[in-house]
Design a protein around this motif. Structure first.
Motif, PDB file in Angstrom:
ATOM      1  N   VAL A  26       2.767  -9.056  -9.509  1.00  0.00           N
ATOM      2  CA  VAL A  26       2.650  -7.974  -8.524  1.00  0.00           C
ATOM      3  C   VAL A  26       2.921  -6.641  -9.205  1.00  0.00           C
ATOM      4  O   VAL A  26       4.027  -6.404  -9.723  1.00  0.00           O
ATOM      5  CB  VAL A  26       3.631  -8.191  -7.355  1.00  0.00           C
ATOM      6  CG1 VAL A  26       3.514  -7.057  -6.338  1.00  0.00           C
ATOM      7  CG2 VAL A  26       3.363  -9.540  -6.679  1.00  0.00           C
ATOM      8  N   THR A  27       1.930  -5.756  -9.182  1.00  0.00           N
ATOM      9  CA  THR A  27       2.092  -4.429  -9.778  1.00  0.00           C
ATOM     10  C   THR A  27       2.487  -3.377  -8.749  1.00  0.00           C
ATOM     11  O   THR A  27       3.141  -2.394  -9.094  1.00  0.00           O
ATOM     12  CB  THR A  27       0.818  -3.994 -10.501  1.00  0.00           C
ATOM     13  OG1 THR A  27      -0.298  -4.059  -9.601  1.00  0.00           O
ATOM     14  CG2 THR A  27       0.553  -4.899 -11.700  1.00  0.00           C
ATOM     15  N   SER A  28       2.072  -3.552  -7.511  1.00  0.00           N
ATOM     16  CA  SER A  28       2.460  -2.633  -6.433  1.00  0.00           C
ATOM     17  C   SER A  28       2.599  -3.429  -5.141  1.00  0.00           C
ATOM     18  O   SER A  28       1.814  -4.350  -4.873  1.00  0.00           O
ATOM     19  CB  SER A  28       1.413  -1.533  -6.222  1.00  0.00           C
ATOM     20  OG  SER A  28       1.336  -0.672  -7.331  1.00  0.00           O
ATOM     21  N   SER A  29       3.590  -3.040  -4.337  1.00  0.00           N
ATOM     22  CA  SER A  29       3.817  -3.713  -3.057  1.00  0.00           C
ATOM     23  C   SER A  29       4.491  -2.720  -2.123  1.00  0.00           C
ATOM     24  O   SER A  29       5.605  -2.263  -2.391  1.00  0.00           O
ATOM     25  CB  SER A  29       4.707  -4.944  -3.254  1.00  0.00           C
ATOM     26  OG  SER A  29       4.814  -5.691  -2.058  1.00  0.00           O
ATOM     27  N   ALA A  30       3.828  -2.366  -1.052  1.00  0.00           N
ATOM     28  CA  ALA A  30       4.351  -1.336  -0.151  1.00  0.00           C
ATOM     29  C   ALA A  30       5.331  -1.925   0.856  1.00  0.00           C
ATOM     30  O   ALA A  30       5.313  -3.118   1.146  1.00  0.00           O
ATOM     31  CB  ALA A  30       3.199  -0.653   0.579  1.00  0.00           C
ATOM     32  N   ILE A  31       6.187  -1.059   1.375  1.00  0.00           N
ATOM     33  CA  ILE A  31       7.012  -1.409   2.533  1.00  0.00           C
ATOM     34  C   ILE A  31       6.235  -0.972   3.766  1.00  0.00           C
ATOM     35  O   ILE A  31       5.850   0.190   3.901  1.00  0.00           O
ATOM     36  CB  ILE A  31       8.381  -0.722   2.493  1.00  0.00           C
ATOM     37  CG1 ILE A  31       9.155  -1.127   1.237  1.00  0.00           C
ATOM     38  CG2 ILE A  31       9.193  -1.088   3.740  1.00  0.00           C
ATOM     39  CD1 ILE A  31      10.497  -0.432   1.090  1.00  0.00           C
ATOM     40  N   CYS A  32       6.006  -1.914   4.659  1.00  0.00           N
ATOM     41  CA  CYS A  32       5.199  -1.684   5.857  1.00  0.00           C
ATOM     42  C   CYS A  32       6.107  -1.432   7.058  1.00  0.00           C
ATOM     43  O   CYS A  32       7.235  -1.933   7.117  1.00  0.00           O
ATOM     44  CB  CYS A  32       4.331  -2.918   6.109  1.00  0.00           C
ATOM     45  SG  CYS A  32       3.238  -2.791   7.531  1.00  0.00           S
ATOM     46  N   GLY A  33       5.593  -0.682   8.029  1.00  0.00           N
ATOM     47  CA  GLY A  33       6.337  -0.528   9.270  1.00  0.00           C
ATOM     48  C   GLY A  33       6.668  -1.862   9.900  1.00  0.00           C
ATOM     49  O   GLY A  33       7.725  -2.026  10.534  1.00  0.00           O
TER      50      GLY A  33
END
Length: 394
Positions: free
Chosen positions: A32-39
């Motif tokens: 995993v290179t990027s992983s956002a925090i979601c609402g």
């Protein structure tokens, strides 16, 4: 590997956990290179603990590089760069072939009577490990990926995992007439993208949010914004020929401002033992409906309200007399990510960035900073609108 883990209400920690392994010939593993925090992750952080176990890994917005594939995988190879849709679908069943991948009949979580399994999202949706980790296992990997090229930065593509197709679907479901007016309730990450999709399509877009930094971001993209107050629906009607907007997208959901009594109930249920709390949530759960009620009041007669914000209560009371009298259409649902990718991919790769995906992230951070950034995001502090974690360097 290192992964963010849920431990208790408002408590997430980075821990060393076992690396994911191929469990089925159709699986793949990515770095995993990027992983956002979601609402939606904040709903886990605050409300949905009764459906989580200590050590569960959240994260429904990841992308990365394939490092291993199962013997049955034919459309991916080691080294491929992919985005991972948050819905886990088969691509072949009755629902998938009708563009309803979030209702996939192959991965539906029948124990809880819910739709397709989701990455990083509680027992209700399969309790599949999510992408806020250094590595991620992808079931049914031949279908559950979006292949992207090697040249553009992660930020161009990452939001294809969830919030960009969620925003696109929200506008599609809103059925805005040509040249019409779209109101957007809430300027979190999804709401920001909803406004941009609406403006890209030529609509007049008005947006409501109580946070000045969020309104300022929307205004940079040509959006008319309004602060939240008790008269916001009446103000919106006044701004739309005293008739109301053609369409409204509610991008807020179950934790809206303005329902202190229901907020207290939600918090009280969260204090019950998990088995009892799960029963209450499933049979008598209630949402904070202020944003939805304002949407119903602000839409014109014969208009459409589209719900992109998540709702989870089965005991919610809606103003049915008003909805019937105004002849309102209501559309909603988890996003069918793969249904919208063909339309969205050219837009995110367009050098002009017409949907402004490069102007959404306010905080980049390593995985180790995730616990503090969950707190910052939930509290809407430090101008935080969107957080992207980088578990592994690209």
């Amino acid at each position: 590997m290192k992964a963010l883990t849920w431990q208790a209400k408002r408590t997430v920690t980075v821990e060393e956990v076992d690396d994911p392994v191929i469990q089925d010939p159709g699986d793949a593993i990515i770095r995993v290179t990027s992983s956002a925090i979601c609402g939606s992750d904040l709903h886990l952080y605050e409300l949905l603990g009764p459906f989580l176990d200590r050590g569960d890994i959240p994260g429904r917005e990841p992308m990365g590089e394939v490092v291993e594939v199962g013997s049955g995988v034919t459309r991916l190879a080691v080294g491929d760069r992919i985005v991972v849709p948050f819905t886990i679908a088969c691509g072949e069943c009755f629902m998938c072939t009708r563009g309803l991948q979030s209702q996939c009949e192959t991965t539906q979580v029948r124990e809880y009577g819910t739709g397709a399994a989701l990455f990083g999202y509680t027992k209700l949706y399969g309790q599949v490990a999510g992408g806020q980790a250094e590595y991620l296992r992808i079931p049914r990997a031949d279908y559950n990926h979006i292949a992207v090229g090697p040249d553009l930065p992660d930020e161009r593509y990452l939001f294809l995992s969830d919030i960009l197709p969620t925003a696109w679907q929200g506008v599609e479901y809103a059925h805005v007439p040509e040249g019409g007016t779209l109101v957007v309730m809430g300027l979190g990450p999804v709401g920001q993208l909803v406004t941009r999709v609406g403006r890209h399509r030529g609509y007049r877009v008005l947006a409501v949010d109580p946070v000045a930094e969020r309104r300022a971001m929307a205004e940079r993209h040509g959006i008319e914004t309004i602060d939240l107050d008790d008269d916001v629906a009446a103000r919106l009607v006044d701004l739309t020929d005293a008739r109301g907007a053609d369409s409204v997208v509610d991008a807020v959901g179950l934790e809206a401002h303005g329902n202190s009594g229901i907020e207290l109930v939600q918090k009280s249920v969260g204090l019950l033992p998990d088995p009892l709390a799960r029963q209450v949530f499933e049979k008598a759960g209630m949402d904070r409906l202020a944003a939805l009620h304002a949407s119903i009041d602000a839409v014109r007669r014969g208009g459409t309200v589209s719900l992109s914000g998540v709702y989870a209560g089965d005991a919610d009371i809606l103003p049915m007399k008003t909805m019937f009298d105004k002849q309102i259409s209501l559309r909603m649902g988890q996003c069918n990510v793969k249904n919208w990718v063909d339309a969205l991919l050219p837009l995110v790769e367009d050098p002009a960035d017409p949907l402004g995906v490069m102007d959404l992230t306010t905080h980049h951070a390593p995985l180790e900073d995730a616990p503090e950034l969950y707190r910052t995001f939930q509290r809407k502090e430090d101008g935080c609108i969107k957080v992207v974690l980088h578990p592994m360097s690209a």
